[in-house]
Design an enzyme around this catalytic site. Sequence first.
Site, PDB file in Angstrom:
ATOM      1  N   HIS B 117       0.843  -1.204   0.000  1.00  0.00           N
ATOM      2  CA  HIS B 117       0.000   0.000   0.000  1.00  0.00           C
ATOM      3  C   HIS B 117       0.880   1.257   0.000  1.00  0.00           C
ATOM      4  O   HIS B 117       0.690   2.157  -0.837  1.00  0.00           O
ATOM      5  CB  HIS B 117      -0.912  -0.031   1.230  1.00  0.00           C
ATOM      6  CG  HIS B 117      -1.728   1.212   1.420  1.00  0.00           C
ATOM      7  ND1 HIS B 117      -3.066   1.286   1.104  1.00  0.00           N
ATOM      8  CD2 HIS B 117      -1.398   2.451   1.896  1.00  0.00           C
ATOM      9  CE1 HIS B 117      -3.518   2.494   1.367  1.00  0.00           C
ATOM     10  NE2 HIS B 117      -2.526   3.225   1.861  1.00  0.00           N
ATOM     11  N   GLU B 118       1.846   1.312   0.910  1.00  0.00           N
ATOM     12  CA  GLU B 118       2.668   2.523   1.022  1.00  0.00           C
ATOM     13  C   GLU B 118       3.502   2.751  -0.243  1.00  0.00           C
ATOM     14  O   GLU B 118       3.689   3.886  -0.678  1.00  0.00           O
ATOM     15  CB  GLU B 118       3.586   2.429   2.248  1.00  0.00           C
ATOM     16  CG  GLU B 118       2.854   2.351   3.578  1.00  0.00           C
ATOM     17  CD  GLU B 118       1.860   3.483   3.803  1.00  0.00           C
ATOM     18  OE1 GLU B 118       2.087   4.607   3.306  1.00  0.00           O
ATOM     19  OE2 GLU B 118       0.825   3.240   4.458  1.00  0.00           O
ATOM     20  N   HIS B 121       1.764   4.686  -2.731  1.00  0.00           N
ATOM     21  CA  HIS B 121       1.914   6.137  -2.539  1.00  0.00           C
ATOM     22  C   HIS B 121       3.256   6.613  -3.103  1.00  0.00           C
ATOM     23  O   HIS B 121       3.340   7.649  -3.769  1.00  0.00           O
ATOM     24  CB  HIS B 121       1.861   6.498  -1.055  1.00  0.00           C
ATOM     25  CG  HIS B 121       0.511   6.322  -0.417  1.00  0.00           C
ATOM     26  ND1 HIS B 121      -0.649   6.777  -0.993  1.00  0.00           N
ATOM     27  CD2 HIS B 121       0.154   5.767   0.778  1.00  0.00           C
ATOM     28  CE1 HIS B 121      -1.673   6.492  -0.183  1.00  0.00           C
ATOM     29  NE2 HIS B 121      -1.213   5.872   0.885  1.00  0.00           N
ATOM     30  N   HIS B 127      -5.111   7.760  -2.018  1.00  0.00           N
ATOM     31  CA  HIS B 127      -6.054   6.762  -1.524  1.00  0.00           C
ATOM     32  C   HIS B 127      -7.225   6.582  -2.477  1.00  0.00           C
ATOM     33  O   HIS B 127      -7.642   7.527  -3.138  1.00  0.00           O
ATOM     34  CB  HIS B 127      -6.575   7.169  -0.137  1.00  0.00           C
ATOM     35  CG  HIS B 127      -5.615   6.826   0.951  1.00  0.00           C
ATOM     36  ND1 HIS B 127      -5.511   7.523   2.125  1.00  0.00           N
ATOM     37  CD2 HIS B 127      -4.683   5.831   1.026  1.00  0.00           C
ATOM     38  CE1 HIS B 127      -4.576   6.980   2.871  1.00  0.00           C
ATOM     39  NE2 HIS B 127      -4.060   5.955   2.227  1.00  0.00           N
TER      40      HIS B 127
END
Lengths: 84, 375
Positions: B117-118, B121, B127
């Site tokens: 997930h990170e 980014h 998101h």
Amino acid sequence: YTLKRAAKEEDISMDLARKYLENYYNLPKDVKKFVKRKDSGSVVKKIQEMQKFLGLEVTGKLDSDTLDVISKPRCGVPDVGHFS
Amino acid sequence: TFPGTPKWRKTHLTYRIVNYTPDLPRDAVDSAIERALKVWEEVTPLTFSRMYEGEADIMISFAVGEHGDFYSFDGPGESLAHAYPPGPGFYGDVHFDDDENWTEDASGTNLFIVAAHELGHSLGLSHSDNTEALMYPLYKSTDLVHFRLSQDDVDGIQSLYGPPPASSDDTQVPMESVPPRPGTPAKCDPALSFDAVSTLRGEVLFFKDRYLWRRTQWNLEPEFHLISTFWPSLPSYLDAAYEVNRKDTVFIFKGNQFWAVRGSEVQAGYPRSIHTLGFPPTIRKIDAALSDKDKKKTYFFVEDKYWRFDENCQSMEQGFPRLIADDFPGVEPKVDAAFQAFGFFYFFSGSSQFEFDPNARMVTQISKSNSWLQC
């Protein structure tokens, strides 16, 4: 005693929601105003924005589902806007 | 994406693991980060290499409380990690809250899931409000064995970097040694082959890698989806699939296991071993399966042989396996996929398709495998 505890729980919920909206939904940081304005348009709007984004029922209120979701672990990156 | 759509202007990026959590062995952290990078590598042209000193594009660290970026961590729970969008300096960096209990499995906070997930980014994804997406902000313990990006994640990252270069490796290999084959398959690639083909409630599904084409009777242009869009817990790179109409069930095979799905629901009690169907222990995977809806028989193709399963008796028939060449003359002995339609058996072998008339016992037409996809 019961009334006091209920009031305390509400304060904790408000505090949690305030921090959540400040951190992830760009709510301006102003504790007293938030508590006073918890039913005011701008705060309700922010709550609705959060509920919509997270796939919750959009009530504009800090209902139990909303409080449940905002107490869950999550990524620290804001959902709207960006790091300031 | 983030405001201003920041993205890396190069496709090869460097990363550095600056420090480690005491919760896990170092190689477990290394492995989680590598796997998380691979998640994005498989669906983009991006590649990553590790640095052990100096400034990398993506600096990965574990920290507690205030750690120098004005975004303090908050002890156990709540904020687990954060990462910055692409750019110089601290941009692109990933910080994990070391007050969490980082684990390799789902018993604590799974490092791989959070890292994937990170890193999304770090590559430029913000998101998502899609609750199925990896980029949805709330942590959820996903089925780690069958972890897949959602279509939303893939669309997002490919809007920044495009798809990966097409792969030319279409060789079928056993499950244990399937290499990650990057690339979104192109339906009109003349070399296109299929992993499996099956009917489903009047539609035809053509499986390829992590994807499927869905051909409906009312829309000649096939739809293209990730398999995980319909069945998040199913594996990709399937071996075979067939539908049993009277059970309204599609059986899906990979390696020595098979699953039963009804609509979008994977049925309880699966996966099961293919040996429960009556295959000998030496058979570790099947290449293709075809359900003869009229005779209620299912054909399983393995290398140059085939078995026949009686759907009424629920048992493998005696006298099998037999050679494909003996009973399906004209069909290539190695079958990738097969299905029945309009009274014909359709066999797929590489980029070729053989239309076989089971009554006349002869091939009636040879065409390209992708002729069903409006090519």
